[in-house]
Design a protein around this motif. Structure first.
Motif, mmCIF file in Angstrom:
data_model
loop_
_atom_site.group_PDB
_atom_site.id
_atom_site.type_symbol
_atom_site.label_atom_id
_atom_site.label_comp_id
_atom_site.label_asym_id
_atom_site.label_seq_id
_atom_site.Cartn_x
_atom_site.Cartn_y
_atom_site.Cartn_z
ATOM 1 N N ILE A 129 9.595 80.140 68.200
ATOM 2 C CA ILE A 129 9.533 80.195 69.656
ATOM 3 C C ILE A 129 10.807 79.610 70.246
ATOM 4 O O ILE A 129 11.517 80.235 71.001
ATOM 5 N N GLY A 130 11.088 78.381 69.873
ATOM 6 C CA GLY A 130 12.277 77.696 70.374
ATOM 7 C C GLY A 130 12.292 76.263 69.897
ATOM 8 O O GLY A 130 11.514 75.862 69.039
ATOM 9 N N GLY A 131 13.188 75.490 70.466
ATOM 10 C CA GLY A 131 13.299 74.085 70.082
ATOM 11 C C GLY A 131 14.549 73.479 70.671
ATOM 12 O O GLY A 131 15.162 74.039 71.583
ATOM 13 N N GLY A 132 14.940 72.352 70.123
ATOM 14 C CA GLY A 132 16.143 71.670 70.592
ATOM 15 C C GLY A 132 15.859 70.690 71.707
ATOM 16 O O GLY A 132 14.726 70.515 72.153
ATOM 17 N N MET A 133 16.916 70.023 72.136
ATOM 18 C CA MET A 133 16.844 69.065 73.237
ATOM 19 C C MET A 133 17.982 69.357 74.212
ATOM 20 O O MET A 133 19.147 69.205 73.855
ATOM 21 N N PRO A 134 17.655 69.773 75.463
ATOM 22 C CA PRO A 134 16.308 70.063 75.941
ATOM 23 C C PRO A 134 15.769 71.333 75.282
ATOM 24 O O PRO A 134 16.567 72.171 74.842
ATOM 25 N N PRO A 135 14.445 71.503 75.236
ATOM 26 C CA PRO A 135 13.872 72.668 74.564
ATOM 27 C C PRO A 135 14.333 73.974 75.204
ATOM 28 O O PRO A 135 14.414 74.080 76.430
ATOM 29 N N SER A 136 14.649 74.948 74.377
ATOM 30 C CA SER A 136 15.031 76.265 74.881
ATOM 31 C C SER A 136 14.463 77.330 73.954
ATOM 32 O O SER A 136 14.264 77.090 72.765
ATOM 33 N N MET A 137 14.200 78.499 74.520
ATOM 34 C CA MET A 137 13.623 79.596 73.749
ATOM 35 C C MET A 137 14.705 80.265 72.911
ATOM 36 O O MET A 137 15.851 80.400 73.346
ATOM 37 N N LEU A 138 14.344 80.684 71.705
ATOM 38 C CA LEU A 138 15.276 81.422 70.863
ATOM 39 C C LEU A 138 15.682 82.733 71.545
ATOM 40 O O LEU A 138 14.842 83.395 72.164
ATOM 41 N N PRO A 139 16.940 83.143 71.444
ATOM 42 C CA PRO A 139 17.378 84.390 72.095
ATOM 43 C C PRO A 139 16.586 85.617 71.643
ATOM 44 O O PRO A 139 16.266 86.483 72.461
ATOM 45 N N ASN A 140 16.241 85.694 70.346
ATOM 46 C CA ASN A 140 15.490 86.872 69.892
ATOM 47 C C ASN A 140 14.068 86.870 70.435
ATOM 48 O O ASN A 140 13.503 87.922 70.724
ATOM 49 N N ARG A 141 13.477 85.680 70.581
ATOM 50 C CA ARG A 141 12.134 85.600 71.174
ATOM 51 C C ARG A 141 12.186 85.996 72.641
ATOM 52 O O ARG A 141 11.309 86.706 73.149
ATOM 53 N N LYS A 142 13.219 85.557 73.353
ATOM 54 C CA LYS A 142 13.374 85.908 74.763
ATOM 55 C C LYS A 142 13.522 87.422 74.921
ATOM 56 O O LYS A 142 12.923 88.034 75.818
ATOM 57 N N ALA A 143 14.301 88.030 74.022
ATOM 58 C CA ALA A 143 14.495 89.479 74.080
ATOM 59 C C ALA A 143 13.196 90.221 73.767
ATOM 60 O O ALA A 143 12.867 91.226 74.408
ATOM 61 N N PHE A 144 12.449 89.715 72.788
ATOM 62 C CA PHE A 144 11.173 90.343 72.441
ATOM 63 C C PHE A 144 10.186 90.230 73.599
ATOM 64 O O PHE A 144 9.493 91.201 73.938
ATOM 65 N N ASN A 145 10.103 89.053 74.208
ATOM 66 C CA ASN A 145 9.182 88.845 75.326
ATOM 67 C C ASN A 145 9.495 89.780 76.498
ATOM 68 O O ASN A 145 8.594 90.207 77.227
ATOM 69 N N ALA A 146 10.788 90.090 76.688
ATOM 70 C CA ALA A 146 11.181 90.971 77.783
ATOM 71 C C ALA A 146 10.710 92.404 77.541
ATOM 72 O O ALA A 146 10.550 93.181 78.491
ATOM 73 N N LEU A 147 10.452 92.751 76.282
ATOM 74 C CA LEU A 147 10.061 94.124 75.940
ATOM 75 C C LEU A 147 8.577 94.295 75.653
ATOM 76 O O LEU A 147 8.049 95.408 75.747
#
Length: 263
Positions: free
Chosen positions: A162-180
């Motif tokens: 889904i994502g991670g990091g600090m601050p948390p952010s969504m993975l680019p491929n997940r963001k692209a998938f969610n858009a479709l």
């Protein structure tokens, strides 16, 4: 006051011209390599490699990634191999964050990495080789949309999650998938299951698991899922700030149960 001014002067961050010269040297070295000779370009980056393994994407595909730093910048490369032969590669970098250097570096990058997308410079060799499904794909003869092909490419990111990091952010491929995902037909979902990108295949399996009743060919799909899980049993994922490898079947079982509206 003299002490205050002296202290402030010591904290002023000046431009390091020797770092700029190091960056110029790196870019000139790369410019001297024929970009149409992927083996020569890979040879340059191989000299900085300490890894003993390449990341397999499954079904004959592997990727070798390496970067070379200089002064203010690093240039990164990803080489995509199919059955041991380089078929495509990309170079990418970012200009320094210092505003006073941005225009200078845009000019410096122009020959090697001419394409600028929001400060992201990159070059792709033979992109068509990875903008397609796996060789085993035997689906609909209709043309695959540009958006689907971009998500199926390993350049969209091969970390699965889904994502991670600090601050948390969504993975680019997940963001692209969610858009479709709300516009995907059954044929689209099955096409994504045959992506070169292993993370895309797994996101398509998630979708299938959530919407299983939409599909009449469940037996064929689930037989393919078993093959995919065997072909690449583990994949890189994220949990908070931690990057690790986990079994793919376990991750699909975990993520398809999540309420994706929260993401």
């Amino acid at each position: 006051m003299a002490v205050v001014h002296a202290s402030f002067a010591q904290r002023v961050d000046t431009i390091h011209q020797e770092w700029v010269q190091d960056d110029i040297g790196l870019l000139k070295t790369l410019e001297a390599i024929d970009k149409n000779d992927p083996a020569a370009m890979e040879k340059f980056f191989l000299q900085f490699d300490r890894a003993k393994e390449r990341d397999t994407l499954g079904f004959g595909w592997t990727v070798f990634s390496q970067g070379k730093g200089a002064g203010y910048i690093s240039v990164h490369a990803d080489f995509y191999h199919y059955k041991g032969k380089i078929v495509s590669y990309q170079l990418h970098s970012r200009a320094p964050s210092r505003k006073e250097l941005m225009e200078q570096y845009k000019t410096m990058f122009a020959k090697l990495l001419p394409i600028d997308s929001n400060g992201f410079y990159y070059y792709m060799f033979n992109e068509a080789a990875i903008l397609k499904p796996l060789a085993t794909y035997n689906g609909s003869n209709k043309q695959i949309s540009t958006d689907l092909l971009a998500l199926m490419s390993p350049t969209s990111g091969t970390t699965y999650g889904i994502g991670g990091g600090m601050p948390p952010s969504m993975l680019p491929n997940r963001k692209a998938f969610n858009a479709l995902k709300d516009k995907l037909s059954n044929d689209d979902v099955i096409t994504l299951m045959y992506a070169i990108n292993p993370a895309t295949r797994l996101m398509a399996f998630e979708f299938y698991r959530r919407n299983r009743n939409r599909f009449s060919n469940q037996g064929e799909i689930e037989a393919w899922m078993i093959k995919v899980y065997k072909e690449k049993p583990t994949i890189e994922t994220l949990s908070g700030c931690f990057v690790f490898h986990e079994r793919v079947e376990k991750l699909v079982n975990q993520f398809y149960m999540l309420n994706m509206k929260e993401y």
